[in-house]
Design a protein around this motif. Structure first.
Motif, PDB file in Angstrom:
ATOM      1  N   UNK A 140     -14.484   3.240 -11.637  1.00 37.06           N
ATOM      2  CA  UNK A 140     -15.227   2.031 -11.987  1.00 37.06           C
ATOM      3  C   UNK A 140     -16.705   2.323 -11.784  1.00 37.06           C
ATOM      4  N   UNK A 141     -17.560   1.972 -12.750  1.00 35.78           N
ATOM      5  CA  UNK A 141     -18.980   2.320 -12.624  1.00 35.78           C
ATOM      6  C   UNK A 141     -19.729   1.498 -11.585  1.00 35.78           C
ATOM      7  N   UNK A 142     -19.152   0.403 -11.119  1.00 35.93           N
ATOM      8  CA  UNK A 142     -19.895  -0.493 -10.241  1.00 35.93           C
ATOM      9  C   UNK A 142     -19.227  -0.754  -8.891  1.00 35.93           C
ATOM     10  N   UNK A 143     -17.907  -0.916  -8.874  1.00 39.45           N
ATOM     11  CA  UNK A 143     -17.221  -1.348  -7.658  1.00 39.45           C
ATOM     12  C   UNK A 143     -16.284  -0.270  -7.135  1.00 39.45           C
ATOM     13  N   UNK A 144     -16.136  -0.164  -5.813  1.00 37.09           N
ATOM     14  CA  UNK A 144     -15.099   0.699  -5.253  1.00 37.09           C
ATOM     15  C   UNK A 144     -13.728   0.076  -5.516  1.00 37.09           C
ATOM     16  N   UNK A 145     -12.839   0.826  -6.156  1.00 36.15           N
ATOM     17  CA  UNK A 145     -11.514   0.311  -6.474  1.00 36.15           C
ATOM     18  C   UNK A 145     -10.450   1.346  -6.135  1.00 36.15           C
ATOM     19  N   UNK A 146      -9.343   0.861  -5.570  1.00 31.71           N
ATOM     20  CA  UNK A 146      -8.238   1.731  -5.191  1.00 31.71           C
ATOM     21  C   UNK A 146      -6.921   1.046  -5.528  1.00 31.71           C
ATOM     22  N   UNK A 147      -5.900   1.849  -5.727  1.00 33.97           N
ATOM     23  CA  UNK A 147      -4.547   1.337  -5.925  1.00 33.97           C
ATOM     24  C   UNK A 147      -3.654   1.852  -4.804  1.00 33.97           C
ATOM     25  N   UNK A 148      -2.879   0.953  -4.205  1.00 35.86           N
ATOM     26  CA  UNK A 148      -1.868   1.317  -3.226  1.00 35.86           C
ATOM     27  C   UNK A 148      -0.559   1.529  -3.980  1.00 35.86           C
ATOM     28  N   UNK A 149       0.051   2.701  -3.784  1.00 35.86           N
ATOM     29  CA  UNK A 149       1.304   3.024  -4.460  1.00 35.86           C
ATOM     30  C   UNK A 149       2.409   3.298  -3.441  1.00 35.86           C
ATOM     31  N   UNK A 150       3.653   3.075  -3.859  1.00 38.43           N
ATOM     32  CA  UNK A 150       4.784   3.398  -2.989  1.00 38.43           C
ATOM     33  C   UNK A 150       5.149   4.870  -3.127  1.00 38.43           C
ATOM     34  N   UNK A 151       6.271   5.264  -2.526  1.00 41.17           N
ATOM     35  CA  UNK A 151       6.653   6.681  -2.519  1.00 41.17           C
ATOM     36  C   UNK A 151       6.961   7.216  -3.913  1.00 41.17           C
ATOM     37  N   UNK A 152       7.294   6.312  -4.861  1.00 39.13           N
ATOM     38  CA  UNK A 152       7.590   6.722  -6.232  1.00 39.13           C
ATOM     39  C   UNK A 152       6.365   6.661  -7.137  1.00 39.13           C
ATOM     40  N   UNK A 153       5.201   6.468  -6.537  1.00 40.75           N
ATOM     41  CA  UNK A 153       3.924   6.336  -7.257  1.00 40.75           C
ATOM     42  C   UNK A 153       3.909   5.106  -8.162  1.00 40.75           C
ATOM     43  N   UNK A 154       4.649   4.080  -7.773  1.00 37.42           N
ATOM     44  CA  UNK A 154       4.588   2.801  -8.466  1.00 37.42           C
ATOM     45  C   UNK A 154       3.506   1.951  -7.818  1.00 37.42           C
ATOM     46  N   UNK A 155       2.673   1.306  -8.625  1.00 38.01           N
ATOM     47  CA  UNK A 155       1.578   0.487  -8.116  1.00 38.01           C
ATOM     48  C   UNK A 155       2.129  -0.723  -7.361  1.00 38.01           C
ATOM     49  N   UNK A 156       1.530  -0.999  -6.197  1.00 36.61           N
ATOM     50  CA  UNK A 156       1.960  -2.122  -5.363  1.00 36.61           C
ATOM     51  C   UNK A 156       0.838  -3.128  -5.161  1.00 36.61           C
ATOM     52  N   UNK A 157      -0.342  -2.649  -4.783  1.00 37.67           N
ATOM     53  CA  UNK A 157      -1.479  -3.518  -4.499  1.00 37.67           C
ATOM     54  C   UNK A 157      -2.766  -2.868  -4.994  1.00 37.67           C
ATOM     55  N   UNK A 158      -3.813  -3.664  -5.069  1.00 35.88           N
ATOM     56  CA  UNK A 158      -5.152  -3.173  -5.402  1.00 35.88           C
ATOM     57  C   UNK A 158      -6.085  -3.440  -4.231  1.00 35.88           C
ATOM     58  N   UNK A 159      -7.095  -2.592  -4.084  1.00 37.65           N
ATOM     59  CA  UNK A 159      -8.175  -2.820  -3.118  1.00 37.65           C
ATOM     60  C   UNK A 159      -9.481  -2.758  -3.888  1.00 37.65           C
ATOM     61  N   UNK A 160     -10.300  -3.795  -3.738  1.00 38.23           N
ATOM     62  CA  UNK A 160     -11.578  -3.861  -4.451  1.00 38.23           C
ATOM     63  C   UNK A 160     -12.679  -4.128  -3.439  1.00 38.23           C
ATOM     64  N   UNK A 161     -13.665  -3.228  -3.395  1.00 37.23           N
ATOM     65  CA  UNK A 161     -14.770  -3.361  -2.464  1.00 37.23           C
ATOM     66  C   UNK A 161     -15.973  -4.039  -3.094  1.00 37.23           C
ATOM     67  N   UNK A 162     -17.007  -4.298  -2.295  1.00 38.45           N
ATOM     68  CA  UNK A 162     -18.221  -4.950  -2.797  1.00 38.45           C
ATOM     69  C   UNK A 162     -19.120  -3.958  -3.524  1.00 38.45           C
TER      70      UNK A 162
END
Length: 220
Positions: free
Chosen positions: A119-141
């Motif tokens: 992302x060009x502006x915000x810190x963004x991460x995805x939390x994945x389970x053991x199968x690399x399936x997306x579970x949650x997102x983390x978005x910073x300021x």
């Protein structure tokens, strides 16, 4: 519920405090030493103890982007969580080499990943389970400098619309931050969140610390 051994401590927690222990040599000379952390519940009781493992070269020359293994043990000394971060690029201009962190519990068994999203502006991460399936997102300021206040990274559902928790960098004062470079974080998540994902959230907290708050003036 077939919990990984040692993660039962996280079962009833909706708040986790991570406090970095200050190394005297690092405080006096400014030399990077292996980081050590206490992981506590909301009452301030220690649940886990964490130690970072890597080489002196990585700590002092690759500091914010350094590779590491963080070993997390319970109060009996049993290692219950292992966090592995490879050496990766830390620039938004190289989206092919963004951060990825692996969390194991027990050691040798993967329970999830933390993956940086471009992302060009915000810190963004995805939390994945053991199968690399997306579970949650983390978005910073947009700005993580803090300016004498806490810095919150919001934990969101996959649609990024609803906020279910946060990872917070606590501002602890000018003298503490500048001269000891200590880190104090809080993780807030739903109490019924899978303990494996709670373990991955602890890994995400370590990654956020290294990426955005490693320099001593950050977090003021």
């Amino acid at each position: 519920h077939n919990l990984p051994p040692g993660l039962e401590y996280l079962n009833q927690l909706d708040r986790i405090i991570i406090h970095q222990q200050v190394e005297l040599l690092e405080a006096i000379l400014g030399t990077e030493t292996s980081s050590k952390y206490e992981i506590k519940n909301h009452l301030g009781q220690r649940v886990y103890f964490a130690v970072e493992e890597n080489g002196c070269f990585d700590r002092n020359l690759c500091s914010p982007i350094r590779s590491f293994t963080i070993r997390i043990a319970d109060n009996t000394g049993r290692e219950v969580i292992t966090v592995n971060r490879p050496l990766r690029c830390n620039s938004c201009w190289f989206p092919c080499f963004l951060q990825e962190l692996e969390v194991q519990s027990p050691p040798g068994t993967i329970v999830g990943y933390v993956v940086q999203n471009w992302d060009p502006f915000l810190p963004k991460f995805t939390i994945q389970n053991e199968s690399k399936e997306d579970v949650l997102k983390i978005i910073g300021p947009y700005a993580t400098c803090g300016c004498f206040e806490d810095v919150d990274f919001e934990v969101k559902a996959l649609n990024e619309m609803s906020t279910i928790g946060k990872i917070s960098k606590y501002w602890s004062g000018f003298v503490n931050n500048v001269f000891t470079n200590t880190a104090n974080f809080g993780i807030q998540v739903p109490v019924d969140l899978d303990v494996r994902i709670k373990a991955v959230m602890i890994g995400a907290c370590f990654l956020i610390d290294l990426m955005f708050f490693e320099n001593s003036l950050d977090g003021l």
